[in-house]
Design a protein around this motif. Structure first.
Motif, PDB file in Angstrom:
ATOM      1  N   PHE A   1      -8.007  73.520  51.195  1.00 45.34           N
ATOM      2  CA  PHE A   1      -7.102  72.684  51.980  1.00 45.34           C
ATOM      3  C   PHE A   1      -5.659  72.831  51.517  1.00 45.34           C
ATOM      4  O   PHE A   1      -4.746  73.018  52.323  1.00 45.34           O
ATOM      5  N   VAL A   2      -5.437  72.759  50.196  1.00 46.65           N
ATOM      6  CA  VAL A   2      -4.074  72.867  49.677  1.00 46.65           C
ATOM      7  C   VAL A   2      -3.483  74.232  49.990  1.00 46.65           C
ATOM      8  O   VAL A   2      -2.341  74.344  50.466  1.00 46.65           O
ATOM      9  N   LEU A   3      -4.248  75.293  49.715  1.00 50.30           N
ATOM     10  CA  LEU A   3      -3.763  76.645  49.987  1.00 50.30           C
ATOM     11  C   LEU A   3      -3.527  76.872  51.473  1.00 50.30           C
ATOM     12  O   LEU A   3      -2.539  77.496  51.876  1.00 50.30           O
ATOM     13  N   LEU A   4      -4.433  76.339  52.306  1.00 49.65           N
ATOM     14  CA  LEU A   4      -4.302  76.509  53.748  1.00 49.65           C
ATOM     15  C   LEU A   4      -3.022  75.852  54.252  1.00 49.65           C
ATOM     16  O   LEU A   4      -2.279  76.440  55.048  1.00 49.65           O
ATOM     17  N   GLN A   5      -2.753  74.621  53.798  1.00 47.83           N
ATOM     18  CA  GLN A   5      -1.538  73.933  54.243  1.00 47.83           C
ATOM     19  C   GLN A   5      -0.278  74.672  53.787  1.00 47.83           C
ATOM     20  O   GLN A   5       0.685  74.828  54.543  1.00 47.83           O
ATOM     21  N   PHE A   6      -0.315  75.164  52.543  1.00 49.52           N
ATOM     22  CA  PHE A   6       0.855  75.864  52.009  1.00 49.52           C
ATOM     23  C   PHE A   6       1.105  77.157  52.770  1.00 49.52           C
ATOM     24  O   PHE A   6       2.235  77.434  53.202  1.00 49.52           O
ATOM     25  N   PHE A   7       0.064  77.937  52.963  1.00 55.07           N
ATOM     26  CA  PHE A   7       0.239  79.210  53.665  1.00 55.07           C
ATOM     27  C   PHE A   7       0.536  78.994  55.142  1.00 55.07           C
ATOM     28  O   PHE A   7       1.246  79.795  55.759  1.00 55.07           O
ATOM     29  N   ALA A   8      -0.008  77.921  55.735  1.00 52.28           N
ATOM     30  CA  ALA A   8       0.311  77.615  57.127  1.00 52.28           C
ATOM     31  C   ALA A   8       1.794  77.275  57.263  1.00 52.28           C
ATOM     32  O   ALA A   8       2.453  77.681  58.230  1.00 52.28           O
ATOM     33  N   MET A   9       2.327  76.520  56.310  1.00 54.98           N
ATOM     34  CA  MET A   9       3.749  76.175  56.328  1.00 54.98           C
ATOM     35  C   MET A   9       4.607  77.435  56.200  1.00 54.98           C
ATOM     36  O   MET A   9       5.545  77.637  56.992  1.00 54.98           O
ATOM     37  N   ILE A  10       4.268  78.282  55.233  1.00 56.08           N
ATOM     38  CA  ILE A  10       5.020  79.520  55.034  1.00 56.08           C
ATOM     39  C   ILE A  10       4.922  80.402  56.277  1.00 56.08           C
ATOM     40  O   ILE A  10       5.914  80.984  56.742  1.00 56.08           O
ATOM     41  N   GLY A  11       3.709  80.492  56.844  1.00 56.42           N
ATOM     42  CA  GLY A  11       3.511  81.324  58.029  1.00 56.42           C
ATOM     43  C   GLY A  11       4.316  80.845  59.211  1.00 56.42           C
ATOM     44  O   GLY A  11       4.931  81.641  59.936  1.00 56.42           O
ATOM     45  N   ALA A  12       4.353  79.523  59.419  1.00 53.24           N
ATOM     46  CA  ALA A  12       5.090  78.964  60.557  1.00 53.24           C
ATOM     47  C   ALA A  12       6.585  79.247  60.431  1.00 53.24           C
ATOM     48  O   ALA A  12       7.241  79.671  61.393  1.00 53.24           O
ATOM     49  N   ILE A  13       7.130  79.014  59.235  1.00 57.64           N
ATOM     50  CA  ILE A  13       8.568  79.222  59.035  1.00 57.64           C
ATOM     51  C   ILE A  13       8.913  80.709  59.075  1.00 57.64           C
ATOM     52  O   ILE A  13       9.869  81.130  59.738  1.00 57.64           O
ATOM     53  N   PHE A  14       8.113  81.526  58.378  1.00 56.50           N
ATOM     54  CA  PHE A  14       8.377  82.964  58.324  1.00 56.50           C
ATOM     55  C   PHE A  14       8.326  83.590  59.716  1.00 56.50           C
ATOM     56  O   PHE A  14       9.234  84.330  60.120  1.00 56.50           O
ATOM     57  N   PHE A  15       7.257  83.274  60.458  1.00 59.81           N
ATOM     58  CA  PHE A  15       7.125  83.870  61.784  1.00 59.81           C
ATOM     59  C   PHE A  15       8.137  83.298  62.772  1.00 59.81           C
ATOM     60  O   PHE A  15       8.428  83.927  63.788  1.00 59.81           O
ATOM     61  N   GLY A  16       8.674  82.106  62.482  1.00 54.21           N
ATOM     62  CA  GLY A  16       9.762  81.588  63.304  1.00 54.21           C
ATOM     63  C   GLY A  16      10.979  82.492  63.215  1.00 54.21           C
ATOM     64  O   GLY A  16      11.617  82.816  64.233  1.00 54.21           O
ATOM     65  N   PHE A  17      11.317  82.939  62.001  1.00 47.47           N
ATOM     66  CA  PHE A  17      12.435  83.877  61.818  1.00 47.47           C
ATOM     67  C   PHE A  17      12.096  85.239  62.430  1.00 47.47           C
ATOM     68  O   PHE A  17      12.941  85.873  63.070  1.00 47.47           O
ATOM     69  N   VAL A  18      10.846  85.683  62.209  1.00 50.09           N
ATOM     70  CA  VAL A  18      10.427  86.971  62.764  1.00 50.09           C
ATOM     71  C   VAL A  18      10.540  86.956  64.286  1.00 50.09           C
ATOM     72  O   VAL A  18      11.017  87.915  64.901  1.00 50.09           O
ATOM     73  N   GLN A  19      10.142  85.842  64.885  1.00 55.30           N
ATOM     74  CA  GLN A  19      10.181  85.743  66.336  1.00 55.30           C
ATOM     75  C   GLN A  19      11.597  85.891  66.869  1.00 55.30           C
ATOM     76  O   GLN A  19      11.825  86.554  67.888  1.00 55.30           O
ATOM     77  N   ASP A  20      12.565  85.280  66.199  1.00 58.90           N
ATOM     78  CA  ASP A  20      13.952  85.396  66.654  1.00 58.90           C
ATOM     79  C   ASP A  20      14.492  86.812  66.467  1.00 58.90           C
ATOM     80  O   ASP A  20      15.485  87.185  67.092  1.00 58.90           O
ATOM     81  N   LYS A  21      13.838  87.606  65.609  1.00 57.46           N
ATOM     82  CA  LYS A  21      14.284  88.988  65.373  1.00 57.46           C
ATOM     83  C   LYS A  21      13.601  89.983  66.307  1.00 57.46           C
ATOM     84  O   LYS A  21      14.258  90.875  66.863  1.00 57.46           O
ATOM     85  N   ILE A  22      12.281  89.855  66.469  1.00 55.96           N
ATOM     86  CA  ILE A  22      11.539  90.881  67.221  1.00 55.96           C
ATOM     87  C   ILE A  22      11.019  90.375  68.559  1.00 55.96           C
ATOM     88  O   ILE A  22      10.439  91.152  69.326  1.00 55.96           O
ATOM     89  N   GLY A  23      11.180  89.085  68.850  1.00 58.37           N
ATOM     90  CA  GLY A  23      10.726  88.541  70.122  1.00 58.37           C
ATOM     91  C   GLY A  23       9.462  87.714  69.990  1.00 58.37           C
ATOM     92  O   GLY A  23       8.641  87.924  69.088  1.00 58.37           O
ATOM     93  N   ALA A  24       9.325  86.780  70.916  1.00 61.82           N
ATOM     94  CA  ALA A  24       8.207  85.842  70.861  1.00 61.82           C
ATOM     95  C   ALA A  24       6.871  86.521  71.142  1.00 61.82           C
ATOM     96  O   ALA A  24       5.863  86.238  70.495  1.00 61.82           O
ATOM     97  N   LYS A  25       6.861  87.427  72.114  1.00 60.99           N
ATOM     98  CA  LYS A  25       5.603  88.070  72.492  1.00 60.99           C
ATOM     99  C   LYS A  25       5.030  88.897  71.344  1.00 60.99           C
ATOM    100  O   LYS A  25       3.838  88.804  71.027  1.00 60.99           O
ATOM    101  N   ARG A  26       5.855  89.733  70.739  1.00 62.49           N
ATOM    102  CA  ARG A  26       5.373  90.563  69.629  1.00 62.49           C
ATOM    103  C   ARG A  26       4.863  89.695  68.481  1.00 62.49           C
ATOM    104  O   ARG A  26       3.826  89.992  67.873  1.00 62.49           O
ATOM    105  N   THR A  27       5.592  88.641  68.194  1.00 57.74           N
ATOM    106  CA  THR A  27       5.187  87.754  67.106  1.00 57.74           C
ATOM    107  C   THR A  27       3.834  87.123  67.404  1.00 57.74           C
ATOM    108  O   THR A  27       2.945  87.070  66.548  1.00 57.74           O
ATOM    109  N   PHE A  28       3.681  86.644  68.620  1.00 56.12           N
ATOM    110  CA  PHE A  28       2.421  86.025  69.030  1.00 56.12           C
ATOM    111  C   PHE A  28       1.274  87.029  68.907  1.00 56.12           C
ATOM    112  O   PHE A  28       0.196  86.701  68.390  1.00 56.12           O
ATOM    113  N   ASN A  29       1.501  88.270  69.341  1.00 54.51           N
ATOM    114  CA  ASN A  29       0.459  89.295  69.266  1.00 54.51           C
ATOM    115  C   ASN A  29       0.078  89.618  67.824  1.00 54.51           C
ATOM    116  O   ASN A  29      -1.093  89.840  67.509  1.00 54.51           O
ATOM    117  N   ILE A  30       1.079  89.653  66.949  1.00 59.30           N
ATOM    118  CA  ILE A  30       0.808  89.920  65.526  1.00 59.30           C
ATOM    119  C   ILE A  30      -0.109  88.840  64.956  1.00 59.30           C
ATOM    120  O   ILE A  30      -1.058  89.123  64.224  1.00 59.30           O
TER     121      ILE A  30
END
Length: 450
Positions: free
Chosen positions: A285-314
């Motif tokens: 649970f602890v690891l899942l919440q931590f990695f989910a937080m990192i994933g959400a923030i990281f992919f938010g930046f990735v999405q603004d760089k490479i586009g929403a569709k590509r990010t979603f597909n990844i």
């Protein structure tokens, strides 16, 4: 056409705090604690020794099915009404307060075996939670330019996982150290304590967030209800101008069905199928919440760089990989141990679950942002209502399907449907043209809604 500027930091913070607050409900009640209390303690065990909690799992999934179905029936209409009345914040407040009250009412389920009241309260509380999720998301297009919505959405999902982590820690520490019928007197307080957390943590949202659209005077002889039906009818007609949004909502249907199953059944799967210990469950649970937080923030930046569709597909590809690993976790453990490593099946499951966790927030965040960039601001409430319709209908079908499948087969084979759903979503999303979808939204505003 006026370009949306980034909202002041205090308003973005207020919006993000609602994700922090409502994560207490979805994490404590749906994912980690009350799902097990209901399925394993409140509902009597079945006569099937191989799957003694199949009846509890089925009734839990059925309750979620009915609640999501209510959201499907009301979401687009509420979205249309909130757009016209400029009362998104009011709708959000009443859904929030209703969820708090119905969650606190879990305390009224006084004895194990009396599952009917708990069943009804799951339906009500999850209906109000999911409706509020739609209302909160409809604010997103007003918080910044389309190029920054992925980042803003990612912040909120990341903050939300911290809310989930803190609320579960408080509930487990104060009232639910284990899921044991012998301490049911303490387990009754899971609902009230979660409700209190949601109530207090949600206050900053209503102090800092504002309405972004002016109210429109109601024409004489009409009401919000009649206007809502009219707006909904027009939305259905106008959505044909947004081909890529339609295709994406179909793709989203399958990925949201998969995510609903993961959110509702992941810890049930770990406890009932993999037999993880309480320590391994806490670590997951602890690891899942931590990695989910990192994933959400990281992919938010990735999405603004490479586009929403590509990010979603990844994120979808990542999910498929992790779920195949979970399905073959025993075989993978045997292979790794054959290389001289000493590790249990349960810890390999924790590893794959943790990796999958980084996809939970990023997939949901990307989906919300895609709808935001494909939606004209003047129709954000309506289109997020359609987002809610697609997602919640998918959730209803997903949790109902696995509830049936785990009675026909077993939980392990039923869970495999999640990877199939993600794969179908990925194939459909190939046909979405992101640039065209964004331009269609801008053209709609530029041409005054035509």
């Amino acid at each position: 056409m006026q370009v949306t500027k980034r909202a002041p930091l205090r308003e973005i913070f207020g919006w993000c705090m609602f994700d922090f607050a409502n994560s207490s409900y979805t994490t404590v009640i749906i994912t980690v604690i009350y799902c097990r209390v209901f399925a394993e303690v409140i509902v009597p065990t079945s006569s099937n020794p191989a799957n003694p909690y199949e009846d509890g799992n089925f009734l839990f999934g059925l309750a979620l099915f009915f609640s999501y179905l209510l959201v499907v029936l009301t979401g687009p209409l509420f979205g249309a009404i909130s757009d016209f009345s400029a009362k998104k914040k009011t709708f959000l407040f009443w859904s929030y307060l209703s969820c708090v009250i119905s969650t606190a009412a879990f305390w009224l389920v006084s004895t194990p075996g009396s599952w009917e009241l708990g069943f009804a309260l799951i339906i009500l509380s999850n209906f109000f939670f999911a409706s509020g999720e739609n209302f909160a998301s409809s604010f997103l297009p007003h918080l910044g330019p389309k190029e920054e919505l992925g980042k803003i959405s990612g912040y909120a999902w990341g903050v939300g996982y911290m809310g989930g982590l803190l609320s579960v820690f408080l509930v487990q520490t104060l009232v639910a150290p284990s899921i044991d019928p012998a301490i049911y007197g303490s387990l009754r307080f899971v609902g009230p304590l979660t409700a209190l957390f949601f109530l207090l943590a949600g206050i900053p949202t209503f102090l800092l967030l504002k309405e972004y659209q002016p109210a429109i005077k109601i024409p004489e002889g009409q009401s919000y209800l009649t206007i809502g039906f009219k707006q909904l009818s027009e939305s259905i007609k106008s959505i044909r101008h947004f081909k890529d949004l339609v295709i994406y909502l179909i793709s989203l249907f399958f990925s949201m069905a998969a995510l609903a199953i993961v959110i509702a059944f992941a810890f049930l799967y770990g406890n009932q199928e993999i037999k993880i210990t309480s320590g391994q469950e806490a670590a997951l649970f602890v690891l899942l919440q931590f990695f989910a937080m990192i994933g959400a923030i990281f992919f938010g930046f990735v999405q603004d760089k490479i586009g929403a569709k590509r990010t979603f597909n990844i994120t979808l590809v990542f999910w498929i990989f992790c779920l195949i690993g979970i399905y073959f976790v025993r075989e993978i453990t045997g292979f790794v141990n054959g290389l001289g490593v000493d590790i249990s099946v349960q810890w390999v499951f924790v590893i794959f679950g943790t990796l999958a966790g980084s996809g939970v927030g990023s997939t949901q965040s990307a989906s919300r942002a895609i709808v935001g960039v494909f939606s004209p601001e003047s129709k954000s409430g309506e289109f997020f209502g359609l987002w809610g319709l697609s997602g919640k209908l998918a959730a209803a079908i997903g949790v109902f399907a696995i509830g049936i499948l785990q009675k026909i087969f077993d939980l392990r084979n039923a869970f495999l449907v999640v990877a199939v759903f993600f794969f179908i979503s990925l194939i459909i999303n190939i046909f979405v043209n992101e640039k065209r979808g964004i331009e269609k939204a801008k053209d709609w505003e530029r041409n005054g809604g035509h």
